[in-house]
Design a protein around this motif. Structure first.
Motif, PDB file in Angstrom:
ATOM      1  N   CYS A   1     -10.265  11.036  16.232  1.00 63.08           N
ATOM      2  CA  CYS A   1     -11.219  11.030  15.115  1.00 63.08           C
ATOM      3  C   CYS A   1     -12.665  11.101  15.628  1.00 63.08           C
ATOM      4  O   CYS A   1     -13.049  10.392  16.546  1.00 63.08           O
ATOM      5  CB  CYS A   1     -11.022   9.761  14.296  1.00 63.08           C
ATOM      6  N   LEU A   2     -13.453  11.984  15.005  1.00 59.64           N
ATOM      7  CA  LEU A   2     -14.845  12.186  15.405  1.00 59.64           C
ATOM      8  C   LEU A   2     -15.804  11.325  14.593  1.00 59.64           C
ATOM      9  O   LEU A   2     -17.012  11.417  14.759  1.00 59.64           O
ATOM     10  CB  LEU A   2     -15.226  13.665  15.212  1.00 59.64           C
ATOM     11  N   SER A   3     -15.274  10.548  13.646  1.00 56.85           N
ATOM     12  CA  SER A   3     -16.116   9.733  12.753  1.00 56.85           C
ATOM     13  C   SER A   3     -17.147  10.616  12.030  1.00 56.85           C
ATOM     14  O   SER A   3     -18.270  10.197  11.782  1.00 56.85           O
ATOM     15  CB  SER A   3     -16.837   8.630  13.538  1.00 56.85           C
ATOM     16  N   CYS A   4     -16.735  11.836  11.694  1.00 60.26           N
ATOM     17  CA  CYS A   4     -17.687  12.796  11.110  1.00 60.26           C
ATOM     18  C   CYS A   4     -17.896  12.590   9.614  1.00 60.26           C
ATOM     19  O   CYS A   4     -18.831  13.110   9.035  1.00 60.26           O
ATOM     20  CB  CYS A   4     -17.193  14.220  11.349  1.00 60.26           C
ATOM     21  N   ALA A   5     -16.978  11.875   8.962  1.00 65.99           N
ATOM     22  CA  ALA A   5     -17.065  11.557   7.521  1.00 65.99           C
ATOM     23  C   ALA A   5     -16.658  12.708   6.596  1.00 65.99           C
ATOM     24  O   ALA A   5     -16.754  12.575   5.383  1.00 65.99           O
ATOM     25  CB  ALA A   5     -18.455  11.060   7.138  1.00 65.99           C
ATOM     26  N   ASN A   6     -16.218  13.837   7.147  1.00 66.84           N
ATOM     27  CA  ASN A   6     -15.780  14.954   6.288  1.00 66.84           C
ATOM     28  C   ASN A   6     -14.738  14.513   5.268  1.00 66.84           C
ATOM     29  O   ASN A   6     -14.766  14.924   4.118  1.00 66.84           O
ATOM     30  CB  ASN A   6     -15.135  16.058   7.145  1.00 66.84           C
ATOM     31  N   CYS A   7     -13.775  13.690   5.728  1.00 68.36           N
ATOM     32  CA  CYS A   7     -12.672  13.306   4.835  1.00 68.36           C
ATOM     33  C   CYS A   7     -13.188  12.590   3.598  1.00 68.36           C
ATOM     34  O   CYS A   7     -12.673  12.788   2.492  1.00 68.36           O
ATOM     35  CB  CYS A   7     -11.635  12.462   5.582  1.00 68.36           C
TER      36      CYS A   7
ATOM     37  N   TYR B   1     -11.533   4.073  10.742  1.00 64.97           N
ATOM     38  CA  TYR B   1     -10.407   4.852  10.177  1.00 64.97           C
ATOM     39  C   TYR B   1      -9.428   3.905   9.473  1.00 64.97           C
ATOM     40  O   TYR B   1      -8.946   4.182   8.380  1.00 64.97           O
ATOM     41  CB  TYR B   1      -9.672   5.678  11.249  1.00 64.97           C
TER      42      TYR B   1
ATOM     43  N   CYS C   1     -10.522  18.049   7.813  1.00 67.75           N
ATOM     44  CA  CYS C   1     -10.742  17.245   9.023  1.00 67.75           C
ATOM     45  C   CYS C   1     -10.818  18.219  10.198  1.00 67.75           C
ATOM     46  O   CYS C   1      -9.871  18.972  10.432  1.00 67.75           O
ATOM     47  CB  CYS C   1      -9.586  16.267   9.234  1.00 67.75           C
TER      48      CYS C   1
ATOM     49  N   PHE D   1     -17.296   5.893   7.284  1.00 71.95           N
ATOM     50  CA  PHE D   1     -17.197   6.329   8.686  1.00 71.95           C
ATOM     51  C   PHE D   1     -18.535   6.243   9.423  1.00 71.95           C
ATOM     52  O   PHE D   1     -18.578   6.433  10.630  1.00 71.95           O
ATOM     53  CB  PHE D   1     -16.653   7.761   8.771  1.00 71.95           C
TER      54      PHE D   1
HETATM   55  S1  SF4 Z   1     -12.570  14.122   8.852  1.00 74.62           S
HETATM   56 FE1  SF4 Z   1     -12.272  11.894   8.825  1.00 74.62          FE
HETATM   57  S2  SF4 Z   1     -10.419  11.562  10.097  1.00 74.62           S
HETATM   58 FE2  SF4 Z   1     -11.157  13.655  10.531  1.00 74.62          FE
HETATM   59  S3  SF4 Z   1     -12.465  13.448  12.333  1.00 74.62           S
HETATM   60 FE3  SF4 Z   1     -13.824  13.312  10.527  1.00 74.62          FE
HETATM   61  S4  SF4 Z   1     -13.930  11.084  10.096  1.00 74.62           S
HETATM   62 FE4  SF4 Z   1     -12.191  11.377  11.481  1.00 74.62          FE
END
Ligand code: SF4
Ligand code: SF4
Length: 386
Positions: free
Chosen positions: A263-269, A322, A352, A302
């Motif tokens: 997990c990149l902690s990108c917050a897309n989800c 997560y 993701c 995130f």
């Molecule tokens: S989309 Fe959510 S689960 Fe996927 S890398 Fe980003 S923060 Fe992690």
């Protein structure tokens, strides 16, 4: 509520014109930046005719269909929350005068939206956000105003995507509640029509103006078959029995650490999820300090700042963030709002960047727990035999 009717492509165009004529801002699917997104629609020419989407964990591609279907795709990155609960909006302004300052509150938005092409899982997602923003002690007046004025024109899904699992979440694919009008697109070599049905007085009233023809038994049967076949095509499934207890009992499971490595902690989800509702506020002033504004913006569990209190962030590892997101969606949401926070739309899987898939992560935890139980009962049986 009333008998279904049938309209053709021109009838669909009439529906859009009727809605515009009644003062609605019609928002529906359209192709932009190589994705199907939700934007203003003025005629059927704006709809994604002949386009579909191919989705997998971390992958989304538009592809041409061999026909002219107008709703022949599954779901894109947008959800309707961007209209009812926009990514950013001003809450109030403050203006300084010689001795004091005046607060100017923002008036609730009275836009009349007509959402065209809503899927069953999306109607369920809005019902969940209603619990958060309206059916709670702290009503969001902005959301409430937009929600009360909105009209929902839904579409039964004619195909499921590889990341869809609404059947597991009991949120689709058949549109059953919460709509004003519902369409089923029927398309074969010689016909292109839409079965249309009203689900409210407002929908019935609009349908009268659109002048649909009577639906024949063959068309009604065909529409039922379409949605039944879609239910059989789900790309994903999630076992939901005792899911709350499963997650609460496995807060220290090694799976969380394994997910955190990817997990990149990108917050897309959280951004693409139609039920995630968290926001933060930001204050801005002009250089002279005479004028200030407070803005509400989407936030995500995130980000490090999200759990920041005095002394630092409470959830300072990706693993804890997560785990917080997934246990909130699937477990503590039930305690908080008496419903799951997930409608099985699959957007968090598709968007993701590394393809983390909550259906898989739940299965990993469930499987290891089942194995432990089997090993335990196996060793107990051995002990009894020895
Ligand atoms: S989309 Fe959510 S689960 Fe996927 S890398 Fe980003 S923060 Fe992690
Ligand atoms: S958690 Fe994922 S699958 Fe569930 S509603 Fe949100 S985006 Fe859709």
């Amino acid at each position: 509520m009333n008998k279904p009717g049938v309209i053709d492509r021109e009838g669909l165009n009439r529906l859009i014109q009727t809605l515009i004529g009644r003062g609605y801002q019609v928002v529906g699917p359209t192709v932009r930046d190589e994705a199907i997104v939700y934007d203003n629609v003025f005629s059927i020419e704006d709809l994604p005719a002949g386009w579909t989407d191919e989705q997998e964990g971390g992958t989304y591609r538009l592809k041409k269909r061999s026909d002219d279907a107008l709703f022949g795709y599954t779901l894109g990155p947008h959800s309707w929350k961007r209209f009812l609960h926009p990514p950013e909006r001003r809450l109030w302004q403050a203006q300084k005068d010689s001795l004091d300052f005046d607060i100017v509150p923002e008036q609730p938005d009275n836009t009349k939206y007509a959402f065209l092409g809503m899927r069953s899982c999306e109607l369920h997602a809005i019902a969940i956000q209603d619990k958060v923003f309206i059916q709670s002690p702290h009503t969001d007046l902005h959301y409430q105003s937009l929600r009360q004025n909105a009209l929902f024109v839904a579409v039964n899904c004619g195909q499921a995507g590889n990341t869809c699992f609404c059947v597991s979440m009991q949120t689709g694919p058949k549109v059953e509640a919460g709509y004003d009008l519902v369409l089923t697109e029927i398309l074969d070599d010689s016909h292109h029509s839409f079965l249309i049905e009203a689900g409210s007085e407002a929908g019935k009233n609009i349908l009268e103006e659109v002048k649909a023809g009577p639906a024949g038994a063959g068309e009604i049967k065909k529409a039922e078959e379409i949605v039944t076949n879609t239910a059989k095509q789900m790309g994903r499934a999630m076992e939901t029995g005792n899911i709350k207890e499963l997650l609460y009992e496995n807060l220290e499971h090694p799976a969380w650490g394994e997910i955190a490595e990817r997990c990149l902690s990108c917050a897309n989800c959280t951004m693409v999820c139609p039920t995630c509702f968290c926001s933060t506020v930001e204050d801005v002033t002009d250089v002279a300090g005479d004028h200030a504004e407070r803005w509400q913006k989407w936030d995500s569990c995130f980000t490090m700042d999200f759990s920041s209190i005095h002394g630092g962030a409470v959830r300072n590892s990706t693993q804890s963030r997560y785990r917080q997101w997934m246990t909130h969606k699937l477990a503590s949401w039930q305690d908080q709002f008496d419903t799951s926070g997930c409608v099985g739309c699959g957007r968090c899987i598709t968007w993701c960047p590394v393809g983390i898939d909550l259906t898989r992560e739940v299965a990993v935890i469930r499987e290891s727990t089942t194995c432990q139980e089997e090993n335990f009962s196996g060793s107990e049986a051995q002990n009894e035999n020895s």
